[in-house]
Design a protein around this motif. Structure first.
Motif, short mmCIF file in Angstrom:
data_model
loop_
_atom_site.label_atom_id
_atom_site.label_comp_id
_atom_site.label_asym_id
_atom_site.label_seq_id
_atom_site.Cartn_x
_atom_site.Cartn_y
_atom_site.Cartn_z
N TYR A 141 68.52 32.15 75.81
CA TYR A 141 69.95 31.96 75.63
C TYR A 141 70.22 31.26 74.29
O TYR A 141 69.62 30.23 74.00
CB TYR A 141 70.54 31.11 76.76
CG TYR A 141 70.20 31.61 78.14
CD1 TYR A 141 70.97 32.60 78.76
CD2 TYR A 141 69.10 31.12 78.83
CE1 TYR A 141 70.66 33.07 80.02
CE2 TYR A 141 68.77 31.59 80.09
CZ TYR A 141 69.55 32.56 80.68
OH TYR A 141 69.24 33.04 81.93
N SER A 142 71.10 31.82 73.50
CA SER A 142 71.51 31.18 72.25
C SER A 142 72.47 30.05 72.59
O SER A 142 73.45 30.25 73.32
CB SER A 142 72.19 32.21 71.34
OG SER A 142 72.73 31.58 70.20
N THR A 143 72.19 28.86 72.06
CA THR A 143 72.99 27.67 72.41
C THR A 143 73.65 27.10 71.17
O THR A 143 72.97 26.74 70.21
CB THR A 143 72.09 26.60 73.05
OG1 THR A 143 71.40 27.18 74.16
CG2 THR A 143 72.90 25.42 73.53
N GLU A 144 74.98 27.04 71.19
CA GLU A 144 75.75 26.49 70.07
C GLU A 144 76.25 25.10 70.46
O GLU A 144 77.15 24.97 71.28
CB GLU A 144 76.92 27.41 69.73
CG GLU A 144 76.50 28.82 69.33
CD GLU A 144 77.70 29.74 69.15
OE1 GLU A 144 78.77 29.25 68.75
OE2 GLU A 144 77.56 30.95 69.43
N ILE A 145 75.63 24.08 69.86
CA ILE A 145 75.99 22.68 70.14
C ILE A 145 76.89 22.18 69.02
O ILE A 145 76.63 22.44 67.85
CB ILE A 145 74.71 21.82 70.24
CG1 ILE A 145 73.85 22.32 71.41
CG2 ILE A 145 75.06 20.35 70.43
CD1 ILE A 145 72.51 21.63 71.52
N PRO A 146 77.97 21.44 69.34
CA PRO A 146 78.90 20.97 68.31
C PRO A 146 78.20 20.13 67.24
O PRO A 146 77.23 19.42 67.52
CB PRO A 146 79.90 20.12 69.10
CG PRO A 146 79.80 20.61 70.50
CD PRO A 146 78.38 21.03 70.69
N GLU A 147 78.72 20.21 66.03
CA GLU A 147 78.17 19.43 64.92
C GLU A 147 78.24 17.93 65.26
O GLU A 147 79.24 17.43 65.75
CB GLU A 147 78.96 19.70 63.64
CG GLU A 147 78.44 18.91 62.44
CD GLU A 147 79.31 19.09 61.21
OE1 GLU A 147 78.99 18.48 60.18
OE2 GLU A 147 80.33 19.80 61.30
N GLY A 148 77.16 17.24 64.96
CA GLY A 148 77.12 15.80 65.22
C GLY A 148 76.57 15.45 66.59
O GLY A 148 76.27 14.28 66.86
N TRP A 149 76.41 16.44 67.46
CA TRP A 149 75.91 16.22 68.81
C TRP A 149 74.52 16.84 68.94
O TRP A 149 74.12 17.67 68.14
CB TRP A 149 76.86 16.81 69.84
CG TRP A 149 78.22 16.18 69.81
CD1 TRP A 149 79.19 16.37 68.86
CD2 TRP A 149 78.75 15.23 70.72
NE1 TRP A 149 80.30 15.61 69.14
CE2 TRP A 149 80.06 14.90 70.29
CE3 TRP A 149 78.26 14.63 71.89
CZ2 TRP A 149 80.86 13.99 70.96
CZ3 TRP A 149 79.07 13.74 72.57
CH2 TRP A 149 80.35 13.42 72.11
N THR A 150 73.79 16.43 69.98
CA THR A 150 72.43 16.94 70.17
C THR A 150 72.13 17.05 71.66
O THR A 150 72.87 16.52 72.49
CB THR A 150 71.40 16.01 69.49
OG1 THR A 150 70.11 16.63 69.51
CG2 THR A 150 71.33 14.66 70.20
N ALA A 151 71.05 17.74 72.00
CA ALA A 151 70.65 17.90 73.40
C ALA A 151 69.52 16.94 73.73
O ALA A 151 68.50 16.91 73.04
CB ALA A 151 70.21 19.34 73.66
N ALA A 152 69.70 16.15 74.76
CA ALA A 152 68.68 15.20 75.21
C ALA A 152 68.18 15.64 76.59
O ALA A 152 68.97 15.82 77.51
CB ALA A 152 69.26 13.79 75.30
#
Length: 317
Positions: A141-152
């Motif tokens: 799955y392609s995941t688009e995360i907002p700028e400035g945020w990250t996945a933990a």
């Protein structure tokens, strides 16, 4: 002549009998064919797996339909898109920030069918049905995360979408602290055709979220799995020093401080997402903040403001 006459009539009857029998055979074949086709349609394993998936009673859209609903918090919406371009889910905030996850139609998802669903519990998911045990058992799955945020990554195998280092440090420099979780990709799950749990896991590689299933000798295909997204909005606190707390006894100062905090946050990478919540404070909340600030100042304490509830608290400082 009698014999000949009898033979002629007998032959004619025989012909009619053969014609009638043939018609019956053809009719029966057509009926059997129709029944077989209908049965095949009714026994579609992918459709059955989708219908029997966990929480299917909470799904508001059909497999081929797209849908969107407003978040209970009123700050945005969640949506499921089932189009010719593929299936995707999104968590969209009114500030313009969004998290989007799209199923990839490539070799990684061979032998799998995916549909996007919106659930009544304010979550969205990409329901993937693995049909071929000999194909790759990993969906991408392609995941688009907002700028400035990250996945933990979470302990349960899911992911929280949280501020990146720059945004987090900037927020703390502005006296803002707390739990910042934009959204959560819930822990992965998978079940087989008999409802048995199947081992599964997520791995985020760059912007690709991969879900792998690990069937055992007892696994019966098709296997159903999903990444689900739950939107949380923002939950954080702003801490004010004694001087600021004393100033915030005035409602005008309260509004000024909140607007100033919003402007400072907006300048940070991804900060606009948090700023949008600060600008939603109402007149009643402003008055309550001023009252608590006055009491806190009189006791030599400081003001803590929880967002987005805008509940003020007197704390030691």
């Amino acid at each position: 002549m009698r014999y000949s006459s009898i033979t002629t009539r007998d032959a004619s009857s025989k012909a009619r009998l053969i014609a009638s029998f043939t018609a019956a055979l053809v009719s029966g074949a057509l009926i059997a064919s129709s029944v077989t086709a209908a049965s095949a349609q009714e026994n579609d394993p992918v459709a059955d797996a989708i219908d029997e998936a966990p929480l299917s009673s909470q799904v508001i859209n059909e497999p081929h339909e797209s849908a969107s609903i407003d978040l209970a918090t009123g700050e945005g919406s969640i949506g499921a898109d089932n189009s010719e371009q593929g299936a995707s889910i999104s968590y969209d905030l009114d500030s313009g920030v969004s998290l989007v996850i799209t199923a990839q139609d490539d070799e990684n998802s061979a032998g799998a069918a995916t549909t996007a669903q919106v659930l009544t519990d304010n979550s969205v998911r990409l329901l993937t049905v693995f049909t071929d045990p000999d194909a790759s058992l990993t969906s991408s799955y392609s995941t688009e995360i907002p700028e400035g945020w990250t996945a933990a990554k979470r302990a349960d195998g899911g992911y929280d979408i949280v501020p990146g280092t720059a945004l987090l440090e900037g927020l703390r420099e502005d006296g803002i602290d707390g739990d910042f979780v934009l959204a959560t990709i819930d822990a992965p799950w998978a079940i087989d055709a008999n409802g048995r749990r199947v081992e599964t896991s997520f791995q985020l590689e760059g912007n690709q979220l991969k879900q792998s299933i690990e069937p055992d000798e007892n696994t019966v295909f098709p296997v159903t799995a999903d990444p689900s997204v739950v939107g949380h909005g923002y939950y954080f606190s702003i801490y004010y020093n004694k001087s600021e707390t004393r100033s915030m006894r005035d409602t005008g100062a309260v509004v000024g401080f909140i607007l100033a905090a919003g402007a400072a946050i907006a300048a940070l990478p991804g900060g606009v997402a948090v700023t949008a919540v600060l600008y939603t404070v109402g007149a009643g909340a402003v008055a309550a903040i001023a009252t608590v600030a006055g009491n806190a100042s009189g006791e030599g304490r400081c003001l803590k403001l929880d967002v987005p509830s805008f509940i003020p608290t007197s704390v030691k400082c």
